[in-house]
Design a protein around this motif. Structure first.
Motif, PDB file in Angstrom:
ATOM      1  N   ALA A 189      -9.881  18.678  -1.268  1.00  0.00           N
ATOM      2  CA  ALA A 189      -9.785  17.472  -0.439  1.00  0.00           C
ATOM      3  C   ALA A 189     -10.015  16.236  -1.302  1.00  0.00           C
ATOM      4  N   CYS A 190      -9.567  15.092  -0.798  1.00  0.00           N
ATOM      5  CA  CYS A 190      -9.741  13.847  -1.544  1.00  0.00           C
ATOM      6  C   CYS A 190     -11.181  13.354  -1.403  1.00  0.00           C
ATOM      7  N   LEU A 191     -11.768  12.990  -2.528  1.00  0.00           N
ATOM      8  CA  LEU A 191     -13.157  12.512  -2.532  1.00  0.00           C
ATOM      9  C   LEU A 191     -13.337  11.292  -1.632  1.00  0.00           C
ATOM     10  N   PHE A 192     -12.285  10.463  -1.523  1.00  0.00           N
ATOM     11  CA  PHE A 192     -12.420   9.237  -0.733  1.00  0.00           C
ATOM     12  C   PHE A 192     -12.674   9.522   0.747  1.00  0.00           C
ATOM     13  N   ALA A 193     -12.243  10.698   1.208  1.00  0.00           N
ATOM     14  CA  ALA A 193     -12.459  11.015   2.624  1.00  0.00           C
ATOM     15  C   ALA A 193     -13.936  11.229   2.917  1.00  0.00           C
ATOM     16  N   SER A 231       0.848  -1.195   0.000  1.00  0.00           N
ATOM     17  CA  SER A 231       0.000   0.000   0.000  1.00  0.00           C
ATOM     18  C   SER A 231       0.882   1.243   0.000  1.00  0.00           C
ATOM     19  N   TYR A 232       0.330   2.329  -0.485  1.00  0.00           N
ATOM     20  CA  TYR A 232       1.022   3.613  -0.385  1.00  0.00           C
ATOM     21  C   TYR A 232      -0.017   4.702  -0.210  1.00  0.00           C
ATOM     22  N   SER A 233       0.475   5.870   0.164  1.00  0.00           N
ATOM     23  CA  SER A 233      -0.453   6.909   0.586  1.00  0.00           C
ATOM     24  C   SER A 233      -0.020   8.278   0.093  1.00  0.00           C
ATOM     25  N   CYS A 234      -0.984   9.152  -0.106  1.00  0.00           N
ATOM     26  CA  CYS A 234      -0.658  10.567  -0.280  1.00  0.00           C
ATOM     27  C   CYS A 234      -0.193  11.095   1.088  1.00  0.00           C
ATOM     28  N   ALA A 235       0.497  12.213   1.087  1.00  0.00           N
ATOM     29  CA  ALA A 235       1.086  12.732   2.324  1.00  0.00           C
ATOM     30  C   ALA A 235       0.041  12.874   3.425  1.00  0.00           C
ATOM     31  N   GLN A 236       0.348  12.339   4.578  1.00  0.00           N
ATOM     32  CA  GLN A 236      -0.442  12.483   5.810  1.00  0.00           C
ATOM     33  C   GLN A 236      -1.804  11.793   5.771  1.00  0.00           C
ATOM     34  N   CYS A 237      -2.118  11.063   4.707  1.00  0.00           N
ATOM     35  CA  CYS A 237      -3.460  10.475   4.629  1.00  0.00           C
ATOM     36  C   CYS A 237      -3.538   9.202   5.469  1.00  0.00           C
ATOM     37  N   PRO A 238      -4.529   9.104   6.358  1.00  0.00           N
ATOM     38  CA  PRO A 238      -4.651   7.903   7.185  1.00  0.00           C
ATOM     39  C   PRO A 238      -5.318   6.743   6.448  1.00  0.00           C
ATOM     40  N   ILE A 239      -5.909   7.015   5.284  1.00  0.00           N
ATOM     41  CA  ILE A 239      -6.626   5.945   4.570  1.00  0.00           C
ATOM     42  C   ILE A 239      -5.639   5.085   3.789  1.00  0.00           C
ATOM     43  N   SER A 240      -4.717   5.722   3.099  1.00  0.00           N
ATOM     44  CA  SER A 240      -3.677   4.977   2.388  1.00  0.00           C
ATOM     45  C   SER A 240      -4.281   4.006   1.375  1.00  0.00           C
ATOM     46  N   CYS A 241      -5.057   4.531   0.448  1.00  0.00           N
ATOM     47  CA  CYS A 241      -5.796   3.645  -0.470  1.00  0.00           C
ATOM     48  C   CYS A 241      -4.935   3.118  -1.614  1.00  0.00           C
ATOM     49  N   GLY A 242      -3.770   3.712  -1.867  1.00  0.00           N
ATOM     50  CA  GLY A 242      -2.973   3.328  -3.034  1.00  0.00           C
ATOM     51  C   GLY A 242      -2.456   1.897  -2.950  1.00  0.00           C
ATOM     52  N   ARG A 243      -2.405   1.232  -4.073  1.00  0.00           N
ATOM     53  CA  ARG A 243      -1.895  -0.139  -4.122  1.00  0.00           C
ATOM     54  C   ARG A 243      -0.919  -0.294  -5.283  1.00  0.00           C
TER      55      ARG A 243
HETATM   56  S1  SF4 Z   1      -7.657   8.246   0.225  1.00  0.00           S
HETATM   57 FE1  SF4 Z   1      -7.189   9.970  -1.142  1.00  0.00          FE
HETATM   58  S2  SF4 Z   1      -5.586  11.169  -0.093  1.00  0.00           S
HETATM   59 FE2  SF4 Z   1      -5.664   9.101   0.855  1.00  0.00          FE
HETATM   60  S3  SF4 Z   1      -4.126   7.877  -0.218  1.00  0.00           S
HETATM   61 FE3  SF4 Z   1      -6.116   7.551  -1.251  1.00  0.00          FE
HETATM   62  S4  SF4 Z   1      -6.158   9.077  -2.937  1.00  0.00           S
HETATM   63 FE4  SF4 Z   1      -4.539   9.711  -1.471  1.00  0.00          FE
END
Ligand code: SF4
Length: 428
Positions: free
Chosen positions: A313-317, A95-107
């Motif tokens: 802001a990120c839509l996923f939030a 997984s990887y994340s945008c800066a400071q994001c607690p969701i970390s949705c990237g794969r």
């Molecule tokens: S939820 Fe949004 S901000 Fe967070 S890692 Fe995914 S794309 Fe980036």
């Protein structure tokens, strides 16, 4: 426009830090947003640990997973193969994340077994699983991963590319395309090698790929006959993997989206198909996903989605209503020093939605363009929670336009709505 100027990218770098009006207030508003993300079960329980593939099985179960080029609305037989657990067990995933994001949705993934073992790349995201997995019946997560990597390398968007391949597979199934027209490719459902070759041809504009690279709308127009009946686009943009026959809220937001079947439109199915409530948006009762009328609740959902875009802001939030609109208003106020309430934030969003509508109107778009592909309007869903359903779009649009203050005959904002929003200057 950038492409026509042969411009590949614009790089910008700053040398100063961003000044904040009230860092302490921003810290506390951000902490509130973080707490809300952790408290929302879908965001913290599926999106965070599994990335966007965490959506796959749930979307299929609600009947909003386009399957076999939208012939079906769910794909339960793929849950153990393309779903989030199979994905993480079959592929090597980081997984990887945008800066400071607690969701970390990237794969990022690497294929462990089979003919593509050792290949790696970004994703595949949920939309790639939907575009090539369920829509094309490629019931193999390693193959879908390989297709996603190739799309990334070829510069193809997996949503549009997957949709046009699914359409082409149905054209092939229906005899509208044959091997002579596909340069000898057997473009049957689930054919991985054929898909890879078609994508390569699309990128290099070779043979059948040159036609499909035009996109669904123009390719179908060139094909003629009933080819258009198997295309899935709105205002020329291919539809993502979000079904509409079991979520009439999704039907509305797809039809009215100013850029067409926009992947960043609001996810209205969260409210009706998934059953979320949102008190501060006035949605205090469960909405029937199969009801065609009574779509006034789409308005505040659309405004919240637009508001997250406006503040960057990120839509996923907020896709599952984790971070509240009032929290975003607090974040904005603390960062900029401009006091902003939830109502003010939604009003700004409403203003932008109406501006987009008026800009489109100037280019000739109105109610006639707020439509959906024929299958979704005429062909009852054969399976899933929306079994037997089509979209009665006229009824849905009437109720939505009324809530928006738009003329039901034309779909254009009424003069009094434009005046209320300070947009009278945009009146035709
Ligand atoms: S939820 Fe949004 S901000 Fe967070 S890692 Fe995914 S794309 Fe980036």
């Amino acid at each position: 426009m950038l492409g026509s100027k042969n411009l590949k990218a614009i790089g910008v770098i700053g040398t100063q830090s961003v000044s904040l009006t009230d860092p302490d207030a921003l810290k506390s508003a951000s902490a509130k947003a973080m707490d809300e993300i952790k408290a929302e079960p879908f965001t913290s329980g599926l999106l965070s640990p599994y990335g966007t593939p965490g959506f796959y099985n749930s979307i299929s179960s609600t009947g909003t997973l386009p399957t076999k080029n939208w012939q079906r609305t769910s794909y339960p037989e793929s849950h153990d193969v393309l779903g989030h657990e199979a994905y993480h067990n079959t592929l090597e995933v980081k997984s990887y994340s945008c800066a400071q994001c607690p969701i970390s949705c990237g794969r990022k993934s690497t294929i462990k077994d089979g003919p593509y073992a050792g290949e790696s790349g970004g994703g595949p995201e949920y939309e790639t699983l939907g575009a090539f997995g369920s829509k094309c019946l490629i019931n193999d997560v390693s193959a879908v991963a390989k297709i996603g990597y190739d799309c990334n390398e070829l510069g193809l968007d997996t949503i549009s590319a997957g949709q046009i391949v699914a359409t082409a597979m149905e054209w092939f199934d229906q005899g509208i395309l044959d091997r002579e027209k596909t340069d000898g490719i057997e473009l049957s459902w689930g054919n991985v090698e054929a898909t890879l070759e078609i994508l390569r041809k699309m990128a290099y504009r070779e043979g059948i790929g040159d036609l499909l690279a035009e996109g669904s709308k123009r390719a179908a127009a060139k094909m003629g006959g009933n080819a258009v009946d198997y295309t899935f686009e709105v205002k020329g943009l291919e539809m993502a993997s979000c079904g509409v026959r079991a979520s009439k809220g999704e039907a509305v937001v797809h039809a009215v989206s100013p850029r067409g079947a926009d992947h960043l439109r609001p996810y209205a199915s969260v409210i009706d198909a998934f059953g979320y409530l949102e008190e501060e948006l006035g949605i205090t009762e469960k909405q029937d996903p199969l009801l065609d009328g009574n779509k006034g609740w789409v308005k505040p959902v659309q405004e919240l989605s637009m508001a997250t875009n406006l503040i960057g802001a990120c839509l996923f939030a907020s896709i599952c209503l984790a971070v509240k609109g009032s929290t975003w208003a607090g974040v904005y106020s603390a960062a900029t020093g401009q006091s902003c309430s939830l109502e003010g934030l939604l009003l700004s969003a409403e203003r932008v939605i109406n501006m987009e509508r008026m800009i489109n109107f100037r280019f000739g778009f109105d109610r006639k363009d707020d439509t959906l592909p024929k299958r979704l309007l005429k062909e009852p869903a054969p399976d899933g929670p929306g079994e037997g359903e089509v979209v009665d779009l006229d009824t849905a649009l009437d109720s939505y336009y009324e809530a928006m203050g738009w003329d039901t005959a034309t779909g254009i904002p009424k003069p009094e709505k434009l005046q209320e929003l300070g947009l009278s200057w945009m009146q035709a």
